[in-house]
Design a protein around this motif. Structure first.
Motif, PDB file in Angstrom:
ATOM      1  N   GLY A  77      60.177  29.192  16.854  1.00  0.00           N
ATOM      2  CA  GLY A  77      61.278  28.237  16.893  1.00  0.00           C
ATOM      3  C   GLY A  77      61.604  27.687  15.525  1.00  0.00           C
ATOM      4  O   GLY A  77      62.783  27.556  15.155  1.00  0.00           O
ATOM      5  N   ARG A  78      60.558  27.369  14.741  1.00  0.00           N
ATOM      6  CA  ARG A  78      60.780  26.872  13.391  1.00  0.00           C
ATOM      7  C   ARG A  78      61.457  27.925  12.528  1.00  0.00           C
ATOM      8  O   ARG A  78      62.406  27.629  11.783  1.00  0.00           O
ATOM      9  N   ALA A  79      60.984  29.177  12.626  1.00  0.00           N
ATOM     10  CA  ALA A  79      61.584  30.250  11.836  1.00  0.00           C
ATOM     11  C   ALA A  79      63.047  30.458  12.216  1.00  0.00           C
ATOM     12  O   ALA A  79      63.903  30.709  11.355  1.00  0.00           O
ATOM     13  N   ALA A  80      63.348  30.346  13.510  1.00  0.00           N
ATOM     14  CA  ALA A  80      64.733  30.505  13.957  1.00  0.00           C
ATOM     15  C   ALA A  80      65.616  29.408  13.373  1.00  0.00           C
ATOM     16  O   ALA A  80      66.750  29.656  12.944  1.00  0.00           O
ATOM     17  N   LEU A  81      65.089  28.167  13.348  1.00  0.00           N
ATOM     18  CA  LEU A  81      65.892  27.078  12.791  1.00  0.00           C
ATOM     19  C   LEU A  81      66.159  27.313  11.306  1.00  0.00           C
ATOM     20  O   LEU A  81      67.290  27.127  10.833  1.00  0.00           O
ATOM     21  N   LEU A  82      65.145  27.698  10.566  1.00  0.00           N
ATOM     22  CA  LEU A  82      65.343  27.936   9.135  1.00  0.00           C
ATOM     23  C   LEU A  82      66.346  29.067   8.906  1.00  0.00           C
ATOM     24  O   LEU A  82      67.125  29.025   7.947  1.00  0.00           O
ATOM     25  N   ARG A  83      66.355  30.029   9.793  1.00  0.00           N
ATOM     26  CA  ARG A  83      67.350  31.103   9.672  1.00  0.00           C
ATOM     27  C   ARG A  83      68.756  30.560   9.949  1.00  0.00           C
ATOM     28  O   ARG A  83      69.718  30.950   9.280  1.00  0.00           O
ATOM     29  N   LEU A  84      68.875  29.652  10.897  1.00  0.00           N
ATOM     30  CA  LEU A  84      70.160  29.013  11.147  1.00  0.00           C
ATOM     31  C   LEU A  84      70.580  28.147   9.962  1.00  0.00           C
ATOM     32  O   LEU A  84      71.775  28.012   9.669  1.00  0.00           O
ATOM     33  N   CYS A  85      69.602  27.554   9.266  1.00  0.00           N
ATOM     34  CA  CYS A  85      69.918  26.720   8.107  1.00  0.00           C
ATOM     35  C   CYS A  85      70.628  27.513   7.008  1.00  0.00           C
ATOM     36  O   CYS A  85      71.398  26.941   6.222  1.00  0.00           O
ATOM     37  N   GLU A  86      70.365  28.805   6.939  1.00  0.00           N
ATOM     38  CA  GLU A  86      70.991  29.622   5.900  1.00  0.00           C
ATOM     39  C   GLU A  86      72.506  29.573   5.977  1.00  0.00           C
ATOM     40  O   GLU A  86      73.201  29.708   4.966  1.00  0.00           O
ATOM     41  N   ILE A 117      72.273  22.571   0.869  1.00  0.00           N
ATOM     42  CA  ILE A 117      72.419  21.912   2.159  1.00  0.00           C
ATOM     43  C   ILE A 117      72.390  20.390   1.987  1.00  0.00           C
ATOM     44  O   ILE A 117      71.777  19.865   1.062  1.00  0.00           O
ATOM     45  N   LEU A 118      73.079  19.701   2.868  1.00  0.00           N
ATOM     46  CA  LEU A 118      72.989  18.247   2.960  1.00  0.00           C
ATOM     47  C   LEU A 118      71.985  17.926   4.059  1.00  0.00           C
ATOM     48  O   LEU A 118      72.169  18.310   5.213  1.00  0.00           O
ATOM     49  N   TYR A 119      70.938  17.218   3.694  1.00  0.00           N
ATOM     50  CA  TYR A 119      69.812  16.939   4.583  1.00  0.00           C
ATOM     51  C   TYR A 119      69.897  15.461   4.933  1.00  0.00           C
ATOM     52  O   TYR A 119      69.497  14.599   4.155  1.00  0.00           O
ATOM     53  N   ALA A 120      70.464  15.169   6.089  1.00  0.00           N
ATOM     54  CA  ALA A 120      70.858  13.801   6.431  1.00  0.00           C
ATOM     55  C   ALA A 120      69.949  13.219   7.497  1.00  0.00           C
ATOM     56  O   ALA A 120      69.927  13.690   8.641  1.00  0.00           O
ATOM     57  N   GLY A 121      69.212  12.166   7.143  1.00  0.00           N
ATOM     58  CA  GLY A 121      68.305  11.520   8.069  1.00  0.00           C
ATOM     59  C   GLY A 121      68.773  10.133   8.458  1.00  0.00           C
ATOM     60  O   GLY A 121      69.203   9.343   7.614  1.00  0.00           O
ATOM     61  N   MET A 122      68.721   9.860   9.761  1.00  0.00           N
ATOM     62  CA  MET A 122      69.004   8.522  10.295  1.00  0.00           C
ATOM     63  C   MET A 122      67.720   8.035  10.952  1.00  0.00           C
ATOM     64  O   MET A 122      67.256   8.635  11.919  1.00  0.00           O
ATOM     65  N   PHE A 123      67.154   6.961  10.411  1.00  0.00           N
ATOM     66  CA  PHE A 123      65.864   6.481  10.908  1.00  0.00           C
ATOM     67  C   PHE A 123      65.735   5.006  10.602  1.00  0.00           C
ATOM     68  O   PHE A 123      66.674   4.379  10.089  1.00  0.00           O
ATOM     69  N   GLY A 124      64.574   4.426  10.895  1.00  0.00           N
ATOM     70  CA  GLY A 124      64.442   2.987  10.903  1.00  0.00           C
ATOM     71  C   GLY A 124      64.567   2.292   9.572  1.00  0.00           C
ATOM     72  O   GLY A 124      65.326   1.322   9.438  1.00  0.00           O
TER      73      GLY A 124
END
Length: 398
Positions: A77-86, A117-124
Motif C-alpha cells: 500500500g505504501r509503495a502504491a501511494l508513492l507511485r501515485l505521488c509521482e 510536490i506540495l506536502y500540506a499538513g493540517m494538524f493541531g
C-alpha cells in the motif's frame, strides 16, 4: 472546469477539517483522490444514511472526489501511494507529522519521488513548539482558542463550545488558501515545499484579531475583549411573536432607528449616541434598550419598519426555514440532485461566483474504494499487479 483544473491532489485526510479543505479544492476544479484505509474514513458512518458508509456528513465533505483504498501500513500500500505521488501536485494529510513519519511518508520520503510536490499538513499545533506531538480535535482547539471563555463572558458565565465544527471548517478554509498560494508560487518558480497549517495558531489568530484589544500594545492599554461582541445583549431580539436579527451599527442606522420608532428627540439629546466610540462604551445599556423596544411590535411589523428605515435585518432561521429562504433558492445554493447510489440528495453548492472558471461540484461523493482499480491503472499498474495487491490486502477494490 474551474481555476484548479489540471491539479491532482492526493487526499489522505479524514473526518472534517482535511476533507472540507480538499472538497473546496475539488470544487475549484482539482482532481482530488481520496486515499482511505480499508475501513474507510470514520465520518462515512456518522449521521443518517441510505447505505452503509454513505452518511450525510461524509456526503457533505467529500463531493467531487475519487476514492482509492490503500493499507498504508503495508509495504504494498505504501509503495502504491508513492507511485501515485509521482503524478501528483499536492499530498494533503491531517494526522500528526510524527505519524506520517512512522508510515514512511514524511516530507523527505515523498519528495524523493516527486521533488516539486506540495506536502500540506493540517494538524493541531505548530511543529516548533512544545505541543507539536499532541493530538487535537475541534472541541479542544475551540477551548484553547478562547471560544468557550468568550461565550461564558458574554453569557451566563458557563463556558460552551460553538455548536458547529468551527475550528475544523476555519482551518480547512485556511488550508485551501495556503495550498492555492503554494500552487501559484510553484507555477512561478518550479519549487515544491512543505506546508503546515496548524489548528491552534490559526484559531488563536482568528479570535484575537477581534479581541486582543488593549493587549495589542506593550505595555497594555487595557484588557482584551471587544465590548460590542461581548455584550450579553448582543443576540436576536425578541418581538411580540418571535425573534428577529437586526443590527443598528453606524451613525445613520442609529439615527434612523430612533426616528422610525418615534424617538428622534431622544437620539438628539442622548450623549451616549454621539459616536461609535461612545456607543461602544455604553453598548450593554443601549442594546438592552433596543431589545425592550423590539418587544413592542410583531416580527412582520419590524421587518416592514426596518426595510423602510434601511436598517439591516434577517430572519432567525431554523433547519426547515433556511431551505425556503428566497435568497438560498434564487442562487440555487441547496439543490436536490441525483446521486448514483444514494438517490436524491441535497447538495451544498460553492458560494463563490466566477465569470470565466466557475467552481462547480463535478462528481458525487464516492463509495469506498470506488475508483481503486481505475486510479491504479492510470498510474501504470497492470491488472495482474492490481489483483496481487488486492489478494495481499494492500488495496481494497470497491
Amino acid at each position: 472546469m474551474g481555476p484548479l483544473a489540471g491539479v491532482r491532489i492526493l487526499d489522505l485526510t479524514t473526518v472534517m477539517m482535511g476533507p472540507s479543505a480538499t472538497q473546496g479544492l475539488a470544487e475549484l476544479g482539482a482532481d482530488v483522490i481520496k486515499v482511505e484505509a480499508p475501513g474507510g474514513d470514520p465520518v462515512r458512518y456518522i449521521g443518517p444514511a441510505r447505505h452503509h458508509g454513505m452518511g450525510a456528513l461524509f456526503l457533505n465533505a467529500n463531493g467531487s472526489k475519487r476514492s482509492i483504498v490503500l493499507d498504508l501500513k503495508s509495504d504494498g500500500g505504501r509503495a502504491a501511494l508513492l507511485r501515485l505521488c509521482e503524478g501528483a501536485d499536492v499530498l494533503a494529510y491531517n494526522i500528526r507529522p510524527q505519524a506520517m513519519g512512522r508510515l514512511g511518508l514524511g516530507y523527505d520520503d515523498v519528495r524523493a519521488v516527486r521533488p516539486d510536490i506540495l506536502y500540506a499538513g493540517m494538524f493541531g499545533y505548530g511543529q516548533e513548539g512544545p505541543y507539536a506531538a499532541r493530538p487535537a480535535y475541534d472541541d479542544l482547539i475551540q477551548g484553547a482558542a478562547l471560544l468557550p471563555f468568550l461565550i461564558a463572558r458574554a453569557g451566563d458565565g458557563t463556558p460552551r463550545y460553538v455548536p458547529a465544527a468551527i475550528a475544523d471548517r476555519v482551518v480547512g478554509l485556511a488550508a485551501v488558501g495556503a495550498i492555492s498560494a503554494a500552487l501559484y508560487h510553484r507555477q512561478k518558480t518550479g519549487e515544491g515545499q512543505r506546508l503546515d497549517v496548524p489548528m491552534f495558531e490559526t484559531m488563536v489568530g482568528l479570535t484575537l484579531a477581534d479581541h486582543l484589544g488593549g493587549l495589542t500594545f506593550d505595555p497594555p492599554l487595557g484588557e482584551g475583549g471587544y465590548q460590542r461582541l461581548l455584550s450579553p445583549e448582543r443576540r436576536p431580539y425578541r418581538t411580540r411573536d418571535g425573534f428577529i436579527c437586526a443590527l443598528v451599527y453606524n451613525d445613520k442606522q442609529w439615527k434612523s432607528f430612533y426616528e422610525a420608532t418615534g424617538r428622534a428627540d431622544e437620539f438628539a439629546s442622548d450623549p451616549r449616541l454621539v459616536s461609535i466610540k461612545t456607543r461602544t462604551e455604553h453598548i450593554d445599556a443601549l442594546y438592552a434598550e433596543v431589545a425592550a423596544t423590539f418587544r413592542e411590535r410583531t416580527t412582520a411589523e419590524w421587518m416592514d419598519l426596518l426595510e423602510r428605515a434601511d436598517i439591516p435585518f434577517v430572519p432567525v432561521h431554523d433547519f426547515g426555514s433556511i431551505l425556503e429562504d428566497p435568497q438560498v433558492q434564487a442562487v440555487n445554493l441547496l439543490p436536490v440532485v441525483d446521486h448514483p447510489s444514494e438517490g436524491r440528495i441535497r447538495k451544498i453548492q460553492p458560494a463563490t461566483r466566477w465569470s470565466k472558471t466557475q467552481a462547480v461540484p463535478h462528481r458525487p461523493a464516492p463509495r469506498l474504494g470506488e475508483h481503486t482499480r481505475s486510479l491504479l491503472a492510470e498510474a501504470g499498474f497492470s491488472d495482474g499487479e492490481i489483483d496481487r495487491l488486492a489478494a495481499e490486502g494492500a488495496i481494497g477494490l470497491g
